[in-house]
Motif scaffolding. Structure first.
Motif, PDB file in Angstrom:
ATOM      1  N   ARG A 227      -3.771  13.822   0.557  1.00 24.87           N
ATOM      2  CA  ARG A 227      -4.708  14.840   0.998  1.00 24.87           C
ATOM      3  C   ARG A 227      -5.421  14.312   2.234  1.00 24.87           C
ATOM      4  O   ARG A 227      -5.466  13.114   2.463  1.00 24.87           O
ATOM      5  CB  ARG A 227      -5.772  15.105  -0.068  1.00 24.87           C
ATOM      6  N   SER A 228      -5.975  15.205   3.020  1.00 27.61           N
ATOM      7  CA  SER A 228      -6.653  14.756   4.235  1.00 27.61           C
ATOM      8  C   SER A 228      -7.788  13.796   3.910  1.00 27.61           C
ATOM      9  O   SER A 228      -8.046  12.861   4.651  1.00 27.61           O
ATOM     10  CB  SER A 228      -7.165  15.935   5.042  1.00 27.61           C
ATOM     11  N   ASP A 229      -8.467  14.000   2.781  1.00 28.14           N
ATOM     12  CA  ASP A 229      -9.553  13.080   2.458  1.00 28.14           C
ATOM     13  C   ASP A 229      -9.025  11.744   1.952  1.00 28.14           C
ATOM     14  O   ASP A 229      -9.779  10.810   1.755  1.00 28.14           O
ATOM     15  CB  ASP A 229     -10.555  13.688   1.478  1.00 28.14           C
ATOM     16  N   ALA A 230      -7.707  11.638   1.780  1.00 23.16           N
ATOM     17  CA  ALA A 230      -7.105  10.366   1.400  1.00 23.16           C
ATOM     18  C   ALA A 230      -6.892   9.482   2.622  1.00 23.16           C
ATOM     19  O   ALA A 230      -6.643   8.297   2.476  1.00 23.16           O
ATOM     20  CB  ALA A 230      -5.792  10.586   0.666  1.00 23.16           C
ATOM     21  N   LEU A 231      -6.971  10.044   3.829  1.00 30.29           N
ATOM     22  CA  LEU A 231      -6.913   9.219   5.029  1.00 30.29           C
ATOM     23  C   LEU A 231      -8.248   8.492   5.105  1.00 30.29           C
ATOM     24  O   LEU A 231      -9.286   9.100   5.313  1.00 30.29           O
ATOM     25  CB  LEU A 231      -6.701  10.069   6.288  1.00 30.29           C
ATOM     26  N   LYS A 232      -8.206   7.210   4.884  1.00 29.52           N
ATOM     27  CA  LYS A 232      -9.454   6.462   4.772  1.00 29.52           C
ATOM     28  C   LYS A 232     -10.193   6.364   6.103  1.00 29.52           C
ATOM     29  O   LYS A 232      -9.593   6.517   7.166  1.00 29.52           O
ATOM     30  CB  LYS A 232      -9.185   5.077   4.216  1.00 29.52           C
ATOM     31  N   VAL A 233     -11.476   6.114   6.014  1.00 31.01           N
ATOM     32  CA  VAL A 233     -12.262   5.881   7.213  1.00 31.01           C
ATOM     33  C   VAL A 233     -11.890   4.510   7.761  1.00 31.01           C
ATOM     34  O   VAL A 233     -11.309   3.682   7.065  1.00 31.01           O
ATOM     35  CB  VAL A 233     -13.790   5.973   6.934  1.00 31.01           C
ATOM     36  N   CYS A 234     -12.215   4.289   8.995  1.00 35.19           N
ATOM     37  CA  CYS A 234     -11.906   3.018   9.635  1.00 35.19           C
ATOM     38  C   CYS A 234     -12.860   1.931   9.147  1.00 35.19           C
ATOM     39  O   CYS A 234     -13.972   2.220   8.693  1.00 35.19           O
ATOM     40  CB  CYS A 234     -12.035   3.160  11.148  1.00 35.19           C
TER      41      CYS A 234
ATOM     42  N   ARG B  40      -4.700  22.607  10.295  1.00 39.32           N
ATOM     43  CA  ARG B  40      -4.920  21.471  11.177  1.00 39.32           C
ATOM     44  C   ARG B  40      -4.175  20.251  10.652  1.00 39.32           C
ATOM     45  O   ARG B  40      -3.725  20.222   9.509  1.00 39.32           O
ATOM     46  CB  ARG B  40      -6.400  21.165  11.339  1.00 39.32           C
ATOM     47  N   ILE B  41      -4.089  19.250  11.510  1.00 41.41           N
ATOM     48  CA  ILE B  41      -3.499  17.979  11.130  1.00 41.41           C
ATOM     49  C   ILE B  41      -4.573  16.918  11.297  1.00 41.41           C
ATOM     50  O   ILE B  41      -5.095  16.712  12.402  1.00 41.41           O
ATOM     51  CB  ILE B  41      -2.278  17.640  12.007  1.00 41.41           C
ATOM     52  N   ASP B  42      -4.916  16.259  10.197  1.00 37.30           N
ATOM     53  CA  ASP B  42      -5.818  15.114  10.282  1.00 37.30           C
ATOM     54  C   ASP B  42      -5.010  13.919  10.738  1.00 37.30           C
ATOM     55  O   ASP B  42      -3.819  13.782  10.416  1.00 37.30           O
ATOM     56  CB  ASP B  42      -6.487  14.848   8.932  1.00 37.30           C
ATOM     57  N   VAL B  43      -5.656  13.030  11.474  1.00 33.66           N
ATOM     58  CA  VAL B  43      -4.959  11.913  12.109  1.00 33.66           C
ATOM     59  C   VAL B  43      -5.765  10.633  11.965  1.00 33.66           C
ATOM     60  O   VAL B  43      -7.006  10.660  11.952  1.00 33.66           O
ATOM     61  CB  VAL B  43      -4.682  12.235  13.599  1.00 33.66           C
ATOM     62  N   ARG B  44      -5.060   9.516  11.838  1.00 31.91           N
ATOM     63  CA  ARG B  44      -5.676   8.190  11.782  1.00 31.91           C
ATOM     64  C   ARG B  44      -4.724   7.216  12.444  1.00 31.91           C
ATOM     65  O   ARG B  44      -3.527   7.240  12.176  1.00 31.91           O
ATOM     66  CB  ARG B  44      -5.920   7.776  10.336  1.00 31.91           C
ATOM     67  N   SER B  45      -5.227   6.350  13.306  1.00 28.19           N
ATOM     68  CA  SER B  45      -4.397   5.352  13.966  1.00 28.19           C
ATOM     69  C   SER B  45      -5.159   4.039  14.000  1.00 28.19           C
ATOM     70  O   SER B  45      -6.332   4.000  14.390  1.00 28.19           O
ATOM     71  CB  SER B  45      -4.041   5.803  15.386  1.00 28.19           C
ATOM     72  N   GLU B  46      -4.490   2.959  13.568  1.00 25.28           N
ATOM     73  CA  GLU B  46      -5.170   1.662  13.445  1.00 25.28           C
ATOM     74  C   GLU B  46      -4.214   0.518  13.757  1.00 25.28           C
ATOM     75  O   GLU B  46      -3.045   0.552  13.391  1.00 25.28           O
ATOM     76  CB  GLU B  46      -5.703   1.489  12.022  1.00 25.28           C
ATOM     77  N   SER B  47      -4.746  -0.508  14.419  1.00 27.18           N
ATOM     78  CA  SER B  47      -4.007  -1.740  14.650  1.00 27.18           C
ATOM     79  C   SER B  47      -4.039  -2.588  13.388  1.00 27.18           C
ATOM     80  O   SER B  47      -5.064  -2.642  12.705  1.00 27.18           O
ATOM     81  CB  SER B  47      -4.634  -2.543  15.793  1.00 27.18           C
ATOM     82  N   ARG B  48      -2.939  -3.240  13.090  1.00 26.71           N
ATOM     83  CA  ARG B  48      -2.891  -4.101  11.906  1.00 26.71           C
ATOM     84  C   ARG B  48      -3.545  -5.454  12.129  1.00 26.71           C
ATOM     85  O   ARG B  48      -4.054  -6.052  11.193  1.00 26.71           O
ATOM     86  CB  ARG B  48      -1.444  -4.330  11.476  1.00 26.71           C
ATOM     87  N   VAL B  49      -3.487  -5.959  13.346  1.00 23.51           N
ATOM     88  CA  VAL B  49      -4.040  -7.283  13.634  1.00 23.51           C
ATOM     89  C   VAL B  49      -5.013  -7.199  14.795  1.00 23.51           C
ATOM     90  O   VAL B  49      -4.989  -6.258  15.578  1.00 23.51           O
ATOM     91  CB  VAL B  49      -2.927  -8.314  13.955  1.00 23.51           C
ATOM     92  N   GLY B  50      -5.840  -8.215  14.902  1.00 18.21           N
ATOM     93  CA  GLY B  50      -6.765  -8.301  16.011  1.00 18.21           C
ATOM     94  C   GLY B  50      -8.080  -7.590  15.746  1.00 18.21           C
ATOM     95  O   GLY B  50      -8.231  -6.866  14.774  1.00 18.21           O
ATOM     96  N   TYR B  51      -9.020  -7.839  16.629  1.00 15.16           N
ATOM     97  CA  TYR B  51     -10.332  -7.236  16.489  1.00 15.16           C
ATOM     98  C   TYR B  51     -10.404  -5.930  17.276  1.00 15.16           C
ATOM     99  O   TYR B  51     -10.589  -4.868  16.715  1.00 15.16           O
ATOM    100  CB  TYR B  51     -11.416  -8.211  16.952  1.00 15.16           C
ATOM    101  N   SER B  52     -10.226  -6.030  18.589  1.00 16.40           N
ATOM    102  CA  SER B  52     -10.287  -4.833  19.426  1.00 16.40           C
ATOM    103  C   SER B  52      -8.878  -4.470  19.886  1.00 16.40           C
ATOM    104  O   SER B  52      -8.053  -5.336  20.144  1.00 16.40           O
ATOM    105  CB  SER B  52     -11.162  -5.087  20.647  1.00 16.40           C
TER     106      SER B  52
ATOM    107  N   CYS C 221      -9.516   1.212  15.491  1.00 16.98           N
ATOM    108  CA  CYS C 221      -9.092   2.313  14.635  1.00 16.98           C
ATOM    109  C   CYS C 221      -9.825   3.593  15.022  1.00 16.98           C
ATOM    110  O   CYS C 221     -11.006   3.546  15.383  1.00 16.98           O
ATOM    111  CB  CYS C 221      -9.410   1.957  13.177  1.00 16.98           C
ATOM    112  N   VAL C 222      -9.097   4.704  14.948  1.00 18.18           N
ATOM    113  CA  VAL C 222      -9.703   6.026  15.109  1.00 18.18           C
ATOM    114  C   VAL C 222      -9.198   6.926  13.992  1.00 18.18           C
ATOM    115  O   VAL C 222      -8.092   6.746  13.496  1.00 18.18           O
ATOM    116  CB  VAL C 222      -9.401   6.660  16.490  1.00 18.18           C
ATOM    117  N   SER C 223     -10.041   7.884  13.588  1.00 21.51           N
ATOM    118  CA  SER C 223      -9.665   8.783  12.504  1.00 21.51           C
ATOM    119  C   SER C 223     -10.445  10.083  12.611  1.00 21.51           C
ATOM    120  O   SER C 223     -11.639  10.076  12.921  1.00 21.51           O
ATOM    121  CB  SER C 223      -9.953   8.134  11.149  1.00 21.51           C
ATOM    122  N   SER C 224      -9.765  11.187  12.310  1.00 17.65           N
ATOM    123  CA  SER C 224     -10.468  12.468  12.263  1.00 17.65           C
ATOM    124  C   SER C 224     -11.284  12.597  10.981  1.00 17.65           C
ATOM    125  O   SER C 224     -12.082  13.516  10.851  1.00 17.65           O
ATOM    126  CB  SER C 224      -9.465  13.631  12.369  1.00 17.65           C
ATOM    127  N   CYS C 225     -11.105  11.675  10.061  1.00 23.09           N
ATOM    128  CA  CYS C 225     -11.850  11.677   8.792  1.00 23.09           C
ATOM    129  C   CYS C 225     -13.019  10.703   8.822  1.00 23.09           C
ATOM    130  O   CYS C 225     -13.654  10.470   7.796  1.00 23.09           O
ATOM    131  CB  CYS C 225     -10.903  11.336   7.633  1.00 23.09           C
TER     132      CYS C 225
END
Length: 129
Positions: A8-15, A94-106, A21-25
């Motif tokens: 579910r869209s609310d299953a896309l966790k916050v950053c 709509r499409i909820d979206v989340r994108s995050e790097s696995r390693v590193g800080y920034s 990381c960026v997220s519409s949630c």
């Protein structure tokens, strides 16, 4: 996320707290990105989304279940992996979206740029407004 019911869209966790990381949630300004508002038929839109993603360089779809998709992007030089998650919310068109790097800080804004580039590509093919 272990079953289709969990997708579910609310299953896309916050950053987390790192700026990679960026997220519409996620409502925090430093992490928030707008969801993709659909302007096309939901069924054909989802197929177009997958097509656009697969036409990107260095990407594979790692998981797909119902209205949920996770793609892995590998950077060209260092082969770092970033995860892009999408959830097609049929009820809200709509499409909820989340994108995050696995390693590193920034990530130096790479994930936000990726999401906005995907948004533009989807606009170009008439999927989102």
């Amino acid at each position: 996320m272990s079953s289709d019911q969990d997708k579910r869209s609310d299953a896309l966790k916050v950053c987390g707290s790192k700026p990679n990381c960026v997220s519409s949630c996620d409502e925090r300004q430093s992490h928030h990105v707008a969801a993709f508002d659909l302007c096309a038929n939901k069924d054909s839109a989802w197929d177009k989304v997958k097509e656009v993603i697969l036409n990107s360089s260095g990407v594979t779809i790692a998981e797909e279940s119902g209205n949920y998709l996770r793609a892995e992007y590998k950077s060209r030089f260092f082969r770092f992996t970033d995860d892009l998650e999408l959830f097609l919310d049929v009820d809200r068109s709509r499409i909820d979206v989340r994108s995050e790097s696995r390693v590193g800080y920034s990530d130096l804004g790479v994930n936000r740029k990726r999401v906005e580039q995907l948004r533009q590509q989807l606009k170009d093919v008439g999927v989102v407004g």
